[in-house]
Design a protein around this motif. Structure first.
Motif, PDB file in Angstrom:
ATOM      1  N   PHE A  73      28.041  -3.607 -42.671  1.00  0.00           N
ATOM      2  CA  PHE A  73      27.738  -2.694 -41.568  1.00  0.00           C
ATOM      3  C   PHE A  73      28.853  -2.114 -40.846  1.00  0.00           C
ATOM      4  O   PHE A  73      28.717  -1.050 -40.137  1.00  0.00           O
ATOM      5  N   SER A  74      29.997  -2.252 -41.038  1.00  0.00           N
ATOM      6  CA  SER A  74      31.065  -1.680 -40.590  1.00  0.00           C
ATOM      7  C   SER A  74      31.352  -0.368 -41.304  1.00  0.00           C
ATOM      8  O   SER A  74      32.297   0.579 -40.687  1.00  0.00           O
ATOM      9  N   PHE A  75      30.647  -0.045 -42.448  1.00  0.00           N
ATOM     10  CA  PHE A  75      30.761   1.053 -43.167  1.00  0.00           C
ATOM     11  C   PHE A  75      29.648   2.257 -42.353  1.00  0.00           C
ATOM     12  O   PHE A  75      29.857   3.310 -42.919  1.00  0.00           O
ATOM     13  N   ALA A  76      29.178   1.844 -41.433  1.00  0.00           N
ATOM     14  CA  ALA A  76      28.398   2.738 -40.480  1.00  0.00           C
ATOM     15  C   ALA A  76      29.372   3.586 -39.600  1.00  0.00           C
ATOM     16  O   ALA A  76      29.356   4.591 -39.568  1.00  0.00           O
ATOM     17  N   HIS A  77      30.140   2.786 -38.985  1.00  0.00           N
ATOM     18  CA  HIS A  77      30.917   3.351 -37.837  1.00  0.00           C
ATOM     19  C   HIS A  77      32.234   2.811 -37.577  1.00  0.00           C
ATOM     20  O   HIS A  77      33.068   3.018 -36.615  1.00  0.00           O
ATOM     21  N   HIS A 119      39.942  -0.904 -39.493  1.00  0.00           N
ATOM     22  CA  HIS A 119      39.262  -1.511 -40.658  1.00  0.00           C
ATOM     23  C   HIS A 119      37.832  -1.587 -40.708  1.00  0.00           C
ATOM     24  O   HIS A 119      37.136  -2.064 -39.688  1.00  0.00           O
ATOM     25  N   PRO A 120      37.058  -1.101 -41.780  1.00  0.00           N
ATOM     26  CA  PRO A 120      37.461  -0.407 -43.097  1.00  0.00           C
ATOM     27  C   PRO A 120      38.061   1.029 -42.705  1.00  0.00           C
ATOM     28  O   PRO A 120      38.925   1.234 -43.654  1.00  0.00           O
ATOM     29  N   PHE A 121      37.843   1.493 -41.616  1.00  0.00           N
ATOM     30  CA  PHE A 121      38.338   2.834 -41.302  1.00  0.00           C
ATOM     31  C   PHE A 121      38.210   3.001 -39.788  1.00  0.00           C
ATOM     32  O   PHE A 121      37.518   2.289 -39.059  1.00  0.00           O
ATOM     33  N   PRO A 122      39.109   4.035 -39.115  1.00  0.00           N
ATOM     34  CA  PRO A 122      38.806   4.298 -38.016  1.00  0.00           C
ATOM     35  C   PRO A 122      37.379   4.784 -37.480  1.00  0.00           C
ATOM     36  O   PRO A 122      36.772   5.066 -38.219  1.00  0.00           O
ATOM     37  N   VAL A 123      37.091   4.301 -36.411  1.00  0.00           N
ATOM     38  CA  VAL A 123      35.627   4.782 -35.626  1.00  0.00           C
ATOM     39  C   VAL A 123      35.354   6.277 -35.698  1.00  0.00           C
ATOM     40  O   VAL A 123      36.398   7.088 -34.910  1.00  0.00           O
ATOM     41  N   PRO A 124      34.425   6.990 -36.517  1.00  0.00           N
ATOM     42  CA  PRO A 124      34.063   8.153 -36.549  1.00  0.00           C
ATOM     43  C   PRO A 124      33.465   8.610 -35.296  1.00  0.00           C
ATOM     44  O   PRO A 124      32.147   8.677 -35.316  1.00  0.00           O
ATOM     45  N   ALA A 125      34.009   9.133 -34.090  1.00  0.00           N
ATOM     46  CA  ALA A 125      33.421   9.251 -32.840  1.00  0.00           C
ATOM     47  C   ALA A 125      32.362  10.429 -32.887  1.00  0.00           C
ATOM     48  O   ALA A 125      31.074  10.147 -32.296  1.00  0.00           O
ATOM     49  N   LYS A 126      32.539  11.121 -33.623  1.00  0.00           N
ATOM     50  CA  LYS A 126      31.440  12.413 -33.916  1.00  0.00           C
ATOM     51  C   LYS A 126      30.401  11.975 -34.421  1.00  0.00           C
ATOM     52  O   LYS A 126      29.373  12.334 -34.350  1.00  0.00           O
ATOM     53  N   THR A 127      30.418  11.014 -35.516  1.00  0.00           N
ATOM     54  CA  THR A 127      29.265  10.741 -36.481  1.00  0.00           C
ATOM     55  C   THR A 127      28.614   9.811 -35.481  1.00  0.00           C
ATOM     56  O   THR A 127      27.124   9.670 -35.457  1.00  0.00           O
ATOM     57  N   TYR A 128      29.257   8.814 -34.866  1.00  0.00           N
ATOM     58  CA  TYR A 128      28.862   8.008 -34.055  1.00  0.00           C
ATOM     59  C   TYR A 128      27.883   8.490 -32.991  1.00  0.00           C
ATOM     60  O   TYR A 128      26.676   8.095 -32.820  1.00  0.00           O
ATOM     61  N   ASP A 129      28.194   9.700 -32.318  1.00  0.00           N
ATOM     62  CA  ASP A 129      27.543  10.307 -31.380  1.00  0.00           C
ATOM     63  C   ASP A 129      26.322  11.077 -32.245  1.00  0.00           C
ATOM     64  O   ASP A 129      25.041  11.099 -31.420  1.00  0.00           O
ATOM     65  N   GLU A 130      26.366  11.651 -33.431  1.00  0.00           N
ATOM     66  CA  GLU A 130      25.202  12.036 -34.098  1.00  0.00           C
ATOM     67  C   GLU A 130      24.335  11.101 -34.175  1.00  0.00           C
ATOM     68  O   GLU A 130      22.839  11.017 -34.001  1.00  0.00           O
ATOM     69  N   SER A 131      24.682   9.768 -34.745  1.00  0.00           N
ATOM     70  CA  SER A 131      23.686   8.681 -34.837  1.00  0.00           C
ATOM     71  C   SER A 131      23.054   8.508 -33.564  1.00  0.00           C
ATOM     72  O   SER A 131      21.817   7.944 -33.482  1.00  0.00           O
ATOM     73  N   ILE A 132      23.804   8.305 -32.515  1.00  0.00           N
ATOM     74  CA  ILE A 132      23.086   7.920 -31.171  1.00  0.00           C
ATOM     75  C   ILE A 132      22.042   9.016 -30.850  1.00  0.00           C
ATOM     76  O   ILE A 132      20.808   8.941 -30.401  1.00  0.00           O
TER      77      ILE A 132
END
Length: 403
Positions: free
Chosen positions: A302-306, A312-325
């Motif tokens: 589930f860390s492959f979401a944000h 790890h596994p990668f930096p938090v994609p803030a723009k994508t996070y905001d789109e999900s919200i």
């Protein structure tokens, strides 16, 4: 259900950066509201009492997938966002870290005054669940983070964490009010964690005489009560290995969202411009809302979401996070107005991925997926506790074909 499980986690220190904590509060509330809409209050409490679901929930919110900090941060973010809306949601969160833990009894009594619940019974449940985990079961972990969650129907869950200072691990204990008949005799279906040999267990049925007279304290081999219990033991390593995730499920998700999107997928989500990266996050958010309990055995997936704040596994994609919200909040808002189409599309997205898994054969390198995410991180507003992601030298961030 009795006591529902434990999770053993590496002990991490530090604070959640404000940019992530704000998003966790908003996404956490949106997920809780979506579950409330489709499944009701008791299901919210049941989910939070499941150690695997709870860890997956924290991972989808961008916390480090395996750390003890998920407990503190998730509960803090939820208390911050849920309690101001408690009257409409019918859910309340009490307790927390430090001084907030001592305020639990007064919080419960105030809630009881407003709802008509039996406040003394709730205070007793809170105190006894802590006493059992801290005193009656002496496993080396001292509680420091008790949280008591309840609905206006009187049902409740407990999420509390203890620290074992000598080996730098934390243990999270989960309780659910369903079917508890006694706090002092066999309230657990089991206690699991890293084996420490014999532990002191005054809740065992065989210790009834000891509880009555405290004449001869019984040391009970914990193996006898470990066989039927929901347990989660996470490794110390920060990075994600292929062995940490269900490759078939992750592969099917990536295949659907990146390689073979269904026709009219934008129409499916009723939102123009939804790209593969946002689709990937939404599919995992959808699973947290609609997935069956068996789907949360690998929280790292589930860390492959944000991503994660530690990179790890990668930096938090803030723009994508905001789109999900944004997509989830719009679905909840329209649902409150009598149109639940957008929330149903999230469920449909989850079903498409689940159906694909049935015939999907994983044939990809998960390390390659993570490296691609890291290279593209700057495009999606990638952030970690160390700062913003930067564009790699000589990289155009072209997406790889993984299958």
């Amino acid at each position: 259900m009795k006591r529902s499980g434990t999770a053993d986690l590496p002990l991490h220190y530090g604070k959640v950066p404000p940019w992530l904590y704000e998003r966790m509060s908003v996404l956490g509330l949106a997920v809780i509201e979506a579950i409330l809409t489709d499944y009701g209050k008791d299901e919210v409490l049941r989910r939070l009492a499941d150690p695997f679901w709870f860890q997956s929930f924290g991972a989808v919110m961008g916390m480090d997938w395996h750390s003890s900090g998920i407990t503190t941060s998730v509960m803090g973010a939820l208390k911050r966002s849920v309690n101001p809306a408690s009257r409409s949601l019918g859910l309340y969160i009490c307790g927390g870290k430090g001084k907030f833990s001592r305020e639990t009894p007064s919080e419960l009594l105030q809630i009881a005054d407003r709802t008509g619940l039996d406040g003394n019974a709730l205070v007793r449940a809170s105190r006894l669940s802590a006493k059992v985990d801290n005193t009656a079961i002496q496993d080396g972990y001292q509680l420091y983070l008790p949280n008591f969650l309840l609905s206006d129907t009187g049902h409740w869950s407990v999420v509390q964490q203890g620290m074992h200072e000598s080996d730098r691990t934390a243990r999270r204990y989960h309780w659910h009010s369903g079917n508890i008949t006694s706090f002092v005799e066999e309230p657990h279906t089991g206690i699991n964690g890293i084996s420490r040999g014999e532990i002191l267990n005054l809740t065992a049925a065989g210790a009834s005489e000891n509880r009555k007279g405290i004449l001869d304290i019984s040391h009970t081999d914990s193996a006898a009560i470990m066989s039927d219990f929901s347990r989660l033991i996470l490794p110390a390593h920060h990075e994600i290995h292929a062995s940490d995730i269900d490759l078939k499920r992750l592969g099917a998700l990536l295949h659907i969202t990146r390689e073979k999107q269904p026709r009219n997928f934008e129409e499916l989500l009723m939102l123009e411009g939804v790209g593969p990266r946002t689709m990937q996050s939404l599919a995992l958010v959808s699973e947290v809302i609609h997935g069956a309990p068996s789907r949360f055995r690998d929280p790292a997936r589930f860390s492959f979401a944000h991503g994660g704040k530690d990179g790890h596994p990668f930096p938090v994609p803030a723009k994508t996070y905001d789109e999900s919200i944004s997509i989830l909040k719009k679905g909840i808002e329209t649902s409150k107005l009598g149109n639940s189409d957008k929330l149903r599309t999230l469920n449909r997205l989850h079903q498409i991925v689940a159906d694909t898994e049935k015939t999907f054969t994983p044939d990809f390198d998960v390390q390659q997926v993570m490296e691609e995410e890291k290279r593209n991180s700057w495009r999606f507003g990638g952030k970690t506790v160390s700062g913003d992601a930067r564009k790699p030298s000589g990289s155009d961030g072209i997406q790889l074909s993984l299958f």
